[in-house]
Motif scaffolding. Structure first.
Motif, PDB file in Angstrom:
ATOM      1  N   PRO A 257       1.036  -1.356  -0.088  1.00 50.08           N
ATOM      2  CA  PRO A 257      -0.050  -0.048  -0.151  1.00 50.08           C
ATOM      3  C   PRO A 257       0.648   1.508   0.099  1.00 50.08           C
ATOM      4  O   PRO A 257       1.353   1.379   0.946  1.00 50.08           O
ATOM      5  CB  PRO A 257      -0.715  -0.101   1.108  1.00 50.08           C
ATOM      6  N   GLY A 258       0.760   2.812  -1.254  1.00 52.54           N
ATOM      7  CA  GLY A 258       0.648   3.560  -1.011  1.00 52.54           C
ATOM      8  C   GLY A 258       2.855   2.436  -2.288  1.00 52.54           C
ATOM      9  O   GLY A 258       2.951   4.790  -1.690  1.00 52.54           O
ATOM     10  N   LEU A 259       3.137   1.862  -2.727  1.00 48.24           N
ATOM     11  CA  LEU A 259       3.752   1.951  -4.044  1.00 48.24           C
ATOM     12  C   LEU A 259       3.916   2.009  -4.814  1.00 48.24           C
ATOM     13  O   LEU A 259       2.673   0.526  -5.378  1.00 48.24           O
ATOM     14  CB  LEU A 259       5.024   1.120  -3.244  1.00 48.24           C
ATOM     15  N   ILE A 260       4.108   2.698  -5.583  1.00 46.04           N
ATOM     16  CA  ILE A 260       4.020   2.037  -7.085  1.00 46.04           C
ATOM     17  C   ILE A 260       5.268   2.752  -7.910  1.00 46.04           C
ATOM     18  O   ILE A 260       6.583   3.389  -7.139  1.00 46.04           O
ATOM     19  CB  ILE A 260       3.087   3.849  -8.113  1.00 46.04           C
ATOM     20  N   VAL A 261       5.679   1.515  -8.513  1.00 47.03           N
ATOM     21  CA  VAL A 261       6.450   1.580  -9.227  1.00 47.03           C
ATOM     22  C   VAL A 261       6.592   1.461 -10.125  1.00 47.03           C
ATOM     23  O   VAL A 261       6.089   0.816 -11.191  1.00 47.03           O
ATOM     24  CB  VAL A 261       7.627   0.454  -8.930  1.00 47.03           C
ATOM     25  N   ASP A 262       6.827   2.257 -11.495  1.00 48.57           N
ATOM     26  CA  ASP A 262       6.750   2.270 -13.337  1.00 48.57           C
ATOM     27  C   ASP A 262       8.255   1.937 -13.599  1.00 48.57           C
ATOM     28  O   ASP A 262       9.539   2.391 -13.029  1.00 48.57           O
ATOM     29  CB  ASP A 262       6.316   3.621 -14.294  1.00 48.57           C
ATOM     30  N   LYS A 263       8.089   1.094 -15.209  1.00 51.23           N
ATOM     31  CA  LYS A 263       9.741   1.254 -15.713  1.00 51.23           C
ATOM     32  C   LYS A 263       9.332   1.572 -17.357  1.00 51.23           C
ATOM     33  O   LYS A 263       9.166   1.995 -17.654  1.00 51.23           O
ATOM     34  CB  LYS A 263       9.260  -0.744 -16.047  1.00 51.23           C
ATOM     35  N   TYR A 264      11.193   2.034 -17.179  1.00 48.13           N
ATOM     36  CA  TYR A 264      11.079   3.072 -18.462  1.00 48.13           C
ATOM     37  C   TYR A 264      12.278   2.647 -19.165  1.00 48.13           C
ATOM     38  O   TYR A 264      13.172   3.669 -18.578  1.00 48.13           O
ATOM     39  CB  TYR A 264      10.600   4.567 -18.399  1.00 48.13           C
ATOM     40  N   ALA A 265      12.479   2.105 -19.670  1.00 50.15           N
ATOM     41  CA  ALA A 265      13.599   1.387 -20.299  1.00 50.15           C
ATOM     42  C   ALA A 265      14.607   0.625 -19.875  1.00 50.15           C
ATOM     43  O   ALA A 265      13.843   0.011 -18.538  1.00 50.15           O
ATOM     44  CB  ALA A 265      13.832   1.809 -21.134  1.00 50.15           C
ATOM     45  N   GLY A 266      15.969   1.620 -19.073  1.00 48.54           N
ATOM     46  CA  GLY A 266      15.890   0.798 -18.078  1.00 48.54           C
ATOM     47  C   GLY A 266      16.396   1.817 -17.182  1.00 48.54           C
ATOM     48  O   GLY A 266      16.993   1.651 -15.918  1.00 48.54           O
ATOM     49  N   HIS A 267      15.503   2.612 -17.284  1.00 46.26           N
ATOM     50  CA  HIS A 267      15.385   3.361 -15.342  1.00 46.26           C
ATOM     51  C   HIS A 267      13.758   3.660 -14.868  1.00 46.26           C
ATOM     52  O   HIS A 267      12.760   2.322 -15.721  1.00 46.26           O
ATOM     53  CB  HIS A 267      15.458   4.930 -15.791  1.00 46.26           C
ATOM     54  N   LEU A 268      13.619   3.748 -13.482  1.00 50.61           N
ATOM     55  CA  LEU A 268      12.831   3.119 -12.621  1.00 50.61           C
ATOM     56  C   LEU A 268      12.241   4.439 -12.632  1.00 50.61           C
ATOM     57  O   LEU A 268      12.982   5.385 -11.338  1.00 50.61           O
ATOM     58  CB  LEU A 268      12.648   2.115 -11.340  1.00 50.61           C
ATOM     59  N   ALA A 269      10.920   4.981 -12.037  1.00 54.63           N
ATOM     60  CA  ALA A 269      10.469   5.799 -11.171  1.00 54.63           C
ATOM     61  C   ALA A 269       9.576   5.586 -10.618  1.00 54.63           C
ATOM     62  O   ALA A 269       8.443   4.163 -10.382  1.00 54.63           O
ATOM     63  CB  ALA A 269       9.258   6.891 -12.094  1.00 54.63           C
ATOM     64  N   VAL A 270       9.219   6.136  -9.117  1.00 57.13           N
ATOM     65  CA  VAL A 270       8.756   5.647  -8.102  1.00 57.13           C
ATOM     66  C   VAL A 270       8.325   6.540  -7.150  1.00 57.13           C
ATOM     67  O   VAL A 270       8.209   7.507  -7.678  1.00 57.13           O
ATOM     68  CB  VAL A 270       9.601   5.010  -6.514  1.00 57.13           C
ATOM     69  N   GLN A 271       6.879   6.193  -6.760  1.00 60.10           N
ATOM     70  CA  GLN A 271       6.128   7.167  -5.728  1.00 60.10           C
ATOM     71  C   GLN A 271       5.777   6.573  -4.856  1.00 60.10           C
ATOM     72  O   GLN A 271       5.547   5.372  -4.527  1.00 60.10           O
ATOM     73  CB  GLN A 271       4.567   7.561  -6.989  1.00 60.10           C
ATOM     74  N   VAL A 272       5.825   7.429  -3.850  1.00 60.08           N
ATOM     75  CA  VAL A 272       5.860   7.089  -2.518  1.00 60.08           C
ATOM     76  C   VAL A 272       4.272   7.523  -0.985  1.00 60.08           C
ATOM     77  O   VAL A 272       4.406   8.595  -1.260  1.00 60.08           O
ATOM     78  CB  VAL A 272       6.925   6.824  -1.109  1.00 60.08           C
ATOM     79  N   LEU A 273       3.779   6.934  -1.300  1.00 59.24           N
ATOM     80  CA  LEU A 273       2.669   7.618  -0.832  1.00 59.24           C
ATOM     81  C   LEU A 273       1.823   7.151   0.293  1.00 59.24           C
ATOM     82  O   LEU A 273       1.156   7.939   0.880  1.00 59.24           O
ATOM     83  CB  LEU A 273       0.703   7.380  -1.905  1.00 59.24           C
ATOM     84  N   THR A 274       2.465   6.488   1.430  1.00 60.02           N
ATOM     85  CA  THR A 274       2.664   6.275   2.760  1.00 60.02           C
ATOM     86  C   THR A 274       3.551   6.433   3.538  1.00 60.02           C
ATOM     87  O   THR A 274       4.500   6.218   3.526  1.00 60.02           O
ATOM     88  CB  THR A 274       1.647   5.291   3.013  1.00 60.02           C
ATOM     89  N   SER A 275       3.474   7.101   5.380  1.00 59.55           N
ATOM     90  CA  SER A 275       4.359   6.853   5.379  1.00 59.55           C
ATOM     91  C   SER A 275       4.751   5.248   6.068  1.00 59.55           C
ATOM     92  O   SER A 275       6.514   5.091   6.001  1.00 59.55           O
ATOM     93  CB  SER A 275       3.964   7.765   7.235  1.00 59.55           C
ATOM     94  N   GLY A 276       4.087   4.652   6.406  1.00 56.06           N
ATOM     95  CA  GLY A 276       4.637   2.984   6.414  1.00 56.06           C
ATOM     96  C   GLY A 276       5.539   2.395   5.013  1.00 56.06           C
ATOM     97  O   GLY A 276       6.829   2.179   5.314  1.00 56.06           O
ATOM     98  N   MET A 277       5.181   2.892   3.834  1.00 55.89           N
ATOM     99  CA  MET A 277       5.839   2.401   2.469  1.00 55.89           C
ATOM    100  C   MET A 277       6.966   2.741   3.099  1.00 55.89           C
ATOM    101  O   MET A 277       8.164   3.294   2.554  1.00 55.89           O
ATOM    102  CB  MET A 277       5.361   2.263   1.269  1.00 55.89           C
ATOM    103  N   GLN A 278       7.583   3.799   3.199  1.00 53.17           N
ATOM    104  CA  GLN A 278       8.279   5.847   3.460  1.00 53.17           C
ATOM    105  C   GLN A 278       9.705   4.930   4.131  1.00 53.17           C
ATOM    106  O   GLN A 278      10.355   4.687   3.823  1.00 53.17           O
ATOM    107  CB  GLN A 278       8.097   6.970   3.367  1.00 53.17           C
ATOM    108  N   ASN A 279       9.135   4.271   5.388  1.00 49.81           N
ATOM    109  CA  ASN A 279      10.023   3.425   6.047  1.00 49.81           C
ATOM    110  C   ASN A 279      10.787   2.281   5.998  1.00 49.81           C
ATOM    111  O   ASN A 279      11.583   1.948   5.580  1.00 49.81           O
ATOM    112  CB  ASN A 279       9.403   3.586   7.168  1.00 49.81           C
TER     113      ASN A 279
END
Length: 395
Positions: free
Chosen positions: A112-134
């Motif tokens: 919950p709260g973690l989104i990871v997208d793959k763009y060729a050899g790169h990754l972009a992440v979004q962290v939307l919850t404090s627990g996932m931030q930890n």
């Protein structure tokens, strides 16, 4: 581990494996957990229910992770969830025509709260919850071990982070800074995307199959792509032989990137017209000028971020689609979408029926669009189904 106890009668959703516990369902907290700390959730009778992230600043006070008491939610638990999610997308990338997709989709992948997208050899992440931030040090370590990306870039700039007591971030987490334009492929089409400055995580890969399907109607047609962003519907339509495509977006960066994408793919520039404008204003201008199109794409941003905004959003969707219908040649196609989770398909159909009535048009629904398999919908979390669309023939 600190215990959080539910009020009597509030266990049903938890027992059905829904991952959210709202603050109003909590009777007491036996201790003072830090925001993002993993707690034990107990019934009013002190029976174990689940483990989850706690946050007293959020309306969703607990985001549940694990329902089996004997399974420890430790570093290996997070590693396994990452491995499972990544493995489930391998087939999307196997044919070489596509090297971009969503690898991890928050609650739908049990993170919950973690989104990871793959763009060729790169990754972009979004962290939307404090627990996932930890948990991010472990997550980054596992992503590096699995994929050896050139970079992992943090795009956690969503305003929703404020509800978790988190500041927005936009920074490199691992590897080297990505280039200004990262080249990716989707359906065999090349896109240059700006990970650092682009919207969300840089590119919307949830329309992958919808773009391809709609483009199959585009040969010889005059197409209008509204909220075009970096040109997903535009590029697919040009590849399939559209007579012309007009793209409208309010972002100068999006228009600039779209124009470069047309050049990258060797498409005929004279067949394309890019307009930087507010879409509703531009649609009204087209109407005043008597402009008509054979296919119109309406893919607006999220109008209904919550159920409380649904009435206002429904009016906005109706007005937008009414304008679109008025610009179609008789028998033309309207591909219209909503990425608002609060807008279900039946409500969306009703909104379009109202729009047709106001526009003086007859409408057939000929296809329903959905999000692709790298944006799965968990059976116990229907809120994960956010993208829906309709292909309409308008008379």
């Amino acid at each position: 581990m600190i215990d959080v106890v539910l009020k009597k009668g509030k266990e049903k959703a938890v027992l059905h494996k829904h991952p959210w516990v709202f603050s109003g369902a909590i009777d007491k907290v036996q201790g003072k957990p830090a925001n993002g700390e993993i707690i034990r959730l107990l019934s009013s009778q002190s029976a174990f229910l689940a483990y989850g992230f706690y946050n007293d600043q959020s309306r969703v006070a607990v985001r549940l992770l694990e329902w089996e008491e004997s399974i420890a939610v430790d570093a290996e638990w997070f590693r396994q969830k990452v491995r499972t999610a990544v493995a489930g997308r391998a087939h999307i990338l196997a044919d070489g025509d596509t090297d971009t997709c969503r690898l991890i989709f928050s609650e739908s992948d049990y993170l919950p709260g973690l989104i990871v997208d793959k763009y060729a050899g790169h990754l972009a992440v979004q962290v939307l919850t404090s627990g996932m931030q930890n948990a991010m040090p472990v997550i980054i370590e596992e992503l590096n071990a699995l994929l050896s990306p050139l970079s992992i870039f943090d795009k956690s700039d969503a305003t929703s982070r404020a509800h978790e007591g988190l500041e927005t971030t936009n920074a490199l987490l691992a590897g080297t800074e990505p280039p200004e334009l990262v080249m990716v492929k989707e359906n065999g089409i090349t896109y240059g995307i700006n990970i650092a400055e682009g919207q969300k995580s840089g590119f919307y890969c949830d329309q992958r199959y919808n773009r391809k399907l709609l483009a199959s109607y585009a040969k010889g047609k005059k197409v209008l792509d509204c909220f075009s962003y970096t040109g997903g519907f535009t590029l697919n339509s040009l590849r399939e032989g559209a007579a012309s495509v007009t793209s409208v977006d309010s972002s100068a960066l999006a228009i600039e990137t779209l124009t470069e994408n047309i050049r990258l793919n060797g498409f005929e520039a004279s067949a394309h017209n890019a307009i930087k404008s507010d879409v509703n204003a531009q649609l009204r201008k087209f109407r005043e000028e008597g402009e008509k199109f054979d296919i119109i794409v309406l893919d607006p941003p999220k109008y209904a971020p919550s159920r409380s905004a649904l009435d206002r959003a429904s009016r906005a969707y109706k007005d937008l689609n009414r304008l679109g219908m008025q610009l179609l040649n008789s028998g033309g196609l309207l591909a219209t979408y909503s990425c608002s989770g609060a807008m279900d398909m039946e409500t969306f159909k009703q909104v379009l029926a109202w729009a047709a009535l106001d526009a003086g048009k007859q409408v057939q629904f000929i296809y329903q669009f959905h999000q692709p398999e790298d944006h799965p919908v968990r059976a116990s979390f229907p809120e994960g189904e956010y993208l829906k669309g309709l292909l309409c023939r308008v008379w």
